[in-house]
Design an enzyme around this catalytic site. Structure first.
Site, short mmCIF file in Angstrom:
data_model
loop_
_atom_site.label_atom_id
_atom_site.label_comp_id
_atom_site.label_asym_id
_atom_site.label_seq_id
_atom_site.Cartn_x
_atom_site.Cartn_y
_atom_site.Cartn_z
N ASP A 157 -54.36 49.47 88.77
CA ASP A 157 -55.82 49.43 89.62
C ASP A 157 -55.82 49.57 91.02
O ASP A 157 -55.33 47.73 91.89
CB ASP A 157 -56.38 48.72 88.86
CG ASP A 157 -58.18 48.98 89.28
OD1 ASP A 157 -58.11 48.95 89.82
OD2 ASP A 157 -58.63 48.65 88.02
N THR B 283 -60.52 61.85 81.36
CA THR B 283 -62.52 61.35 80.99
C THR B 283 -62.68 60.64 81.95
O THR B 283 -63.88 60.21 81.30
CB THR B 283 -61.86 59.95 79.23
OG1 THR B 283 -61.07 59.03 79.90
CG2 THR B 283 -61.57 61.14 78.16
N ARG C 68 -63.32 61.76 85.72
CA ARG C 68 -64.68 62.86 86.70
C ARG C 68 -64.11 63.81 86.39
O ARG C 68 -62.59 63.60 86.99
CB ARG C 68 -65.47 61.54 87.37
CG ARG C 68 -66.40 60.97 87.32
CD ARG C 68 -67.40 61.92 87.08
NE ARG C 68 -68.67 60.75 86.55
CZ ARG C 68 -69.38 60.45 85.58
NH1 ARG C 68 -68.46 60.32 84.90
NH2 ARG C 68 -70.01 59.62 84.99
N ASP D 8 -62.12 65.98 78.63
CA ASP D 8 -63.03 65.88 78.78
C ASP D 8 -63.95 66.06 79.62
O ASP D 8 -65.81 65.89 79.60
CB ASP D 8 -63.26 64.06 78.27
CG ASP D 8 -64.68 64.13 78.07
OD1 ASP D 8 -65.22 64.86 77.10
OD2 ASP D 8 -65.60 63.11 78.47
N GLU E 63 -69.27 71.88 85.18
CA GLU E 63 -69.76 71.45 84.41
C GLU E 63 -70.30 72.30 84.43
O GLU E 63 -70.99 72.47 85.05
CB GLU E 63 -69.79 70.18 84.25
CG GLU E 63 -68.46 68.97 84.25
CD GLU E 63 -68.73 67.32 83.59
OE1 GLU E 63 -69.21 66.97 83.31
OE2 GLU E 63 -67.53 67.09 83.22
N HIS F 49 -67.68 66.71 78.51
CA HIS F 49 -68.34 65.54 79.09
C HIS F 49 -68.99 64.88 77.72
O HIS F 49 -69.85 64.33 78.58
CB HIS F 49 -68.68 64.90 80.14
CG HIS F 49 -69.04 64.55 81.10
ND1 HIS F 49 -69.24 64.53 82.14
CD2 HIS F 49 -68.88 63.03 80.39
CE1 HIS F 49 -68.98 63.26 82.54
NE2 HIS F 49 -69.37 62.36 82.05
N GLY G 227 -66.81 62.12 76.34
CA GLY G 227 -66.09 60.91 75.48
C GLY G 227 -67.23 59.40 75.60
O GLY G 227 -66.45 59.11 74.61
O1 3PG Z 1 -70.84 58.01 83.52
C1 3PG Z 1 -71.18 58.20 81.99
O2 3PG Z 1 -71.40 57.07 81.91
C2 3PG Z 1 -70.73 58.59 81.59
O3 3PG Z 1 -69.28 60.04 82.69
C3 3PG Z 1 -71.48 59.83 80.95
O4 3PG Z 1 -73.01 60.04 81.85
P1 3PG Z 1 -74.11 60.83 81.89
O5 3PG Z 1 -74.88 59.95 81.35
O6 3PG Z 1 -73.71 61.98 82.42
O7 3PG Z 1 -73.66 60.94 80.11
#
Ligand code: 3PG
Length: 308
Positions: A172, A229, A231, A255, A260, A285, A287
């Site tokens: 990190d 999972t 971005r 994911d 998208e 998306h 996850g």
């Molecule tokens: O960042 C997040 O919490 C997730 O990627 C979900 O995003 P969302 O609000 O578009 O479902």
């Protein structure tokens, strides 16, 4: 006396409204509201609760003359102009605690599917093919899992891996001294040198955009299983596909994608290769998108209103 007015512009679990009202806020739940409609009324609100329906940008924040906070029902803040919010003294709240379990489980699930060829084998049987040798799997036990980004999501993934007898390394850029029972803090060099699995858990920022590209993947010493999972824009999808072709990536679980939703996704130059690859598993998306997280996100977010 009212603590202030909050406009909900996305689909949030009713727990947010209920809990915020119990704290003394007036809450307008308008999940179907458009950005244009929001712009027209936002001046009358102290807070806005949003997921990712639209950008909370300069234009919106300038129209929101009495806005004190943006409550993001989720983890990622990439749809919010954070720098401008800070400049205007608008506080940002988010709720990664609400979907970290979902993301951690989803990443483990994708990894197990990939390592055991489950999508490919399933598809083959549906097509009348019974191929055991071509679907021989790998075991997680004894592998080194590299995690990039050790925030709520990275930590959750590491925790879910406990029991698989893996060696978990975490890098990190913005943290030190975070080794714990589930992961050992390491350098990026060690991730690249030792990982059998790479899982991304970083936010999308100017620093992480396209971070996983040809040049970066070139440095990995071993062929890896790759999981994203976080971005989609953190990776160069074409580079992932090239790395699969050259066996630098054994298989990839994605994911999130650079683009998208349809029809835009189908228009990408890499789309046909992506969906044609038996070494890729995709999910839309979801996850962090479970029945449980839907409620937890709203509860956590409402709780954070107390910090204001
Ligand atoms: O960042 C997040 O919490 C997730 O990627 C979900 O995003 P969302 O609000 O578009 O479902």
């Amino acid at each position: 006396m009212s603590k202030g007015k909050i406009l909900i512009v996305d689909d949030l679990h009713p727990a947010f409204k209920e809990n915020a009202e119990a704290m003394g806020y007036e809450v307008d739940d308008r999940p179907l509201i458009t950005r244009a409609e929001t712009m027209a009324i936002i001046a009358g609100y102290d807070g806005i609760a949003v997921r990712t329906k639209f950008l909370i940008d300069r234009e919106l924040m300038d129209a929101a003359v009495q806005l004190k906070f943006v409550a993001r029902a989720g983890a990622g803040l990439d749809n919010i102009d954070e720098a401008y919010a800070n400049q205007k003294g608008i506080q940002l709240l988010n709720a990664p605690e609400g979907n970290r379990d979902a993301v951690g489980e989803h990443a483990v699930g994708m990894l197990l599917l990939l390592m055991n060829n489950m999508r490919k084998g399933d598809q083959e049987i549906r097509n009348g093919i019974w191929d055991r040798e071509g679907n021989r799997g790998y075991e997680l036990k004894g592998k080194t899992v590299g995690i990039i980004g050790y925030g709520f999501m990275g930590k959750s993934f590491a925790k879910k891996l406990a029991g698989f007898e893996v060696n978990v390394l975490a890098y990190d850029k913005y943290k030190t001294g975070f080794s714990d029972a589930h992961a050992r803090e390491c350098s990026m060099e060690e991730i690249v040198k030792f990982s059998d699995v790479l899982s991304l858990h970083v936010p999308l920022t100017s620093e992480t955009r396209q971070m996983v590209n040809e040049e970066y993947l070139f440095h990995f010493r071993k062929p890896i299983f790759f999981i994203n999972t976080s971005r989609g824009d953190v990776v160069d999808t074409k580079a992932i596909l090239n790395a699969i072709s050259s066996n630098k990536i054994i298989a990839a679980g994605l994911d999130v994608l650079e683009t998208e939703k349809f029809p835009a996704l189908a228009n990408q130059s890499w789309y046909a290769e992506l969906v044609g690859s038996p070494k890729v598993i995709l999910s839309p998306h979801v996850g962090g998108w479970t029945f449980e997280s839907y409620r937890k996100i709203s509860e956590v977010l409402a709780e954070k209103l107390k910090e204001l």
